[in-house]
Design a protein around this motif. Structure first.
Motif, PDB file in Angstrom:
ATOM      1  N   ARG A 127       0.760  -1.181   0.161  1.00  0.00           N
ATOM      2  CA  ARG A 127       0.247  -0.020  -0.433  1.00  0.00           C
ATOM      3  C   ARG A 127       0.850   0.903   0.236  1.00  0.00           C
ATOM      4  NH1 ARG A 127      -4.550  -2.564   4.414  1.00  0.00           N
ATOM      5  NH2 ARG A 127      -5.022  -3.749   3.002  1.00  0.00           N
ATOM      6  N   LYS A 128       0.550   2.562  -0.634  1.00  0.00           N
ATOM      7  CA  LYS A 128       0.779   3.529  -0.836  1.00  0.00           C
ATOM      8  C   LYS A 128       1.823   3.448  -1.841  1.00  0.00           C
ATOM      9  CE  LYS A 128      -0.368   5.477   4.316  1.00  0.00           C
ATOM     10  NZ  LYS A 128      -0.157   5.560   5.618  1.00  0.00           N
ATOM     11  N   GLY A 159     -11.884   2.147   9.279  1.00  0.00           N
ATOM     12  CA  GLY A 159     -11.221   3.644  10.504  1.00  0.00           C
ATOM     13  C   GLY A 159     -12.267   3.318  10.900  1.00  0.00           C
ATOM     14  N   TYR A 182      -9.926  10.716   9.207  1.00  0.00           N
ATOM     15  CA  TYR A 182      -9.362  10.672   7.488  1.00  0.00           C
ATOM     16  C   TYR A 182     -10.038   8.521   7.760  1.00  0.00           C
ATOM     17  CZ  TYR A 182      -5.514   8.019   4.432  1.00  0.00           C
ATOM     18  OH  TYR A 182      -5.269   7.267   3.754  1.00  0.00           O
ATOM     19  N   ASP A 183     -10.501   8.429   6.688  1.00  0.00           N
ATOM     20  CA  ASP A 183     -10.731   7.000   6.275  1.00  0.00           C
ATOM     21  C   ASP A 183      -9.365   6.300   5.077  1.00  0.00           C
ATOM     22  OD1 ASP A 183     -12.569   4.326   7.181  1.00  0.00           O
ATOM     23  OD2 ASP A 183     -12.306   4.628   4.641  1.00  0.00           O
ATOM     24  N   ARG A 184      -9.281   5.278   5.683  1.00  0.00           N
ATOM     25  CA  ARG A 184      -8.252   4.444   4.508  1.00  0.00           C
ATOM     26  C   ARG A 184      -8.701   4.385   2.899  1.00  0.00           C
ATOM     27  NH1 ARG A 184      -6.958  -0.932   3.573  1.00  0.00           N
ATOM     28  NH2 ARG A 184      -8.321  -1.422   6.249  1.00  0.00           N
ATOM     29  N   THR A 185     -10.174   4.122   3.458  1.00  0.00           N
ATOM     30  CA  THR A 185     -10.643   3.550   1.882  1.00  0.00           C
ATOM     31  C   THR A 185     -11.887   4.502   1.387  1.00  0.00           C
ATOM     32  OG1 THR A 185     -11.080   1.284   2.888  1.00  0.00           O
ATOM     33  CG2 THR A 185     -12.122   2.123   0.580  1.00  0.00           C
TER      34      THR A 185
END
Length: 225
Positions: A127-128, A159, A182-185
């Protein structure tokens, strides 16, 4: 014979170099690795919600051009799965398993106006690195080539686990949209042109989000009626 591709989940995978990432359409030899990827990417989902080898083999028959696999040095590290459907926004409530036909994508309609995004997943060790963006771009490119209205999906809320004792799912999604949380998805989806159209109760059996999901839509800017 094609090389067998497997997802290694017992040891950390090496970080990819961007030009080593290849996005290809699904093939039968990826099926076992994709099943392992599901288990690695979605630890809070019920086992019944995860897609298995037999599902991916059917995707190869139903709509291979709409299912994208990310490879790094031959290893399966990401998936963008989906199918075409006529989606009714006036009656948008649905569950994940119902709309994906238990994982087999039997609801695929070659003439459907929307691409239903059933899955976007990237191995945690990768990821990232831009892989999710490449998978979204592959989907969007397909929708443009086919001249469909857009992409619709039920988005998981990883999250929400940290906030579900403090607020409702609706309030959580509202705060993510407002960039207070902030929610990762969901935050990633919003940054890639998706808009929230609502929330879906009892969408998917997910202990992290109490079975809630966001209803998201990406509208094709090049669509010609």
């Amino acid at each position: 014979m094609p090389n067998e591709v497997t997802a290694k989940t017992s040891m950390p995978l090496p970080k990819p170099i961007p030009n080593q990432v290849n996005i290809v359409t699904i093939r039968p030899e990826f099926a076992e690795a994709l099943e392992a990827l599901q288990e690695r990417c979605f630890p809070t989902l019920a086992a019944s919600e995860l897609m298995r080898k037999e599902h991916f083999l059917n995707h190869c028959k139903v709509f291979p051009e709409g299912n994208f696999v990310a490879l790094v040095q031959g290893e399966v590290v990401g998936l963008g799965a989906g199918f075409l459907i006529d989606f009714d926004f006036d009656d948008a409530s649905h569950s994940f398993l119902d709309i994906i036909d238990g994982g087999y994508f039997g609801n695929h309609d070659p003439n459907g106006d929307y691409y239903y995004g059933a899955d976007i997943s990237v191995h945690p060790d990768y990821r990232k690195q831009g892989i999710g963006r490449l998978l979204y771009e592959a989907r969007q490119g397909l929708v443009k080539r086919l001249n469909r209205k857009g992409i619709v999906a039920g988005g998981v809320l990883p999250g929400f686990m940290r906030y579900k004792h403090l607020m409702s799912a609706k309030a959580y999604v509202r705060d993510v949209v407002a960039k207070r949380i902030y929610d990762r998805t969901l935050s990633f989806q919003l940054n890639h042109g998706f808009k929230v159209k609502g929330v879906l109760q009892d969408y998917i059996e997910d202990s992290a989000a109490d079975n809630w999901a966001s209803l998201i839509v990406w509208e094709n800017p090049d669509y010609i009626a």
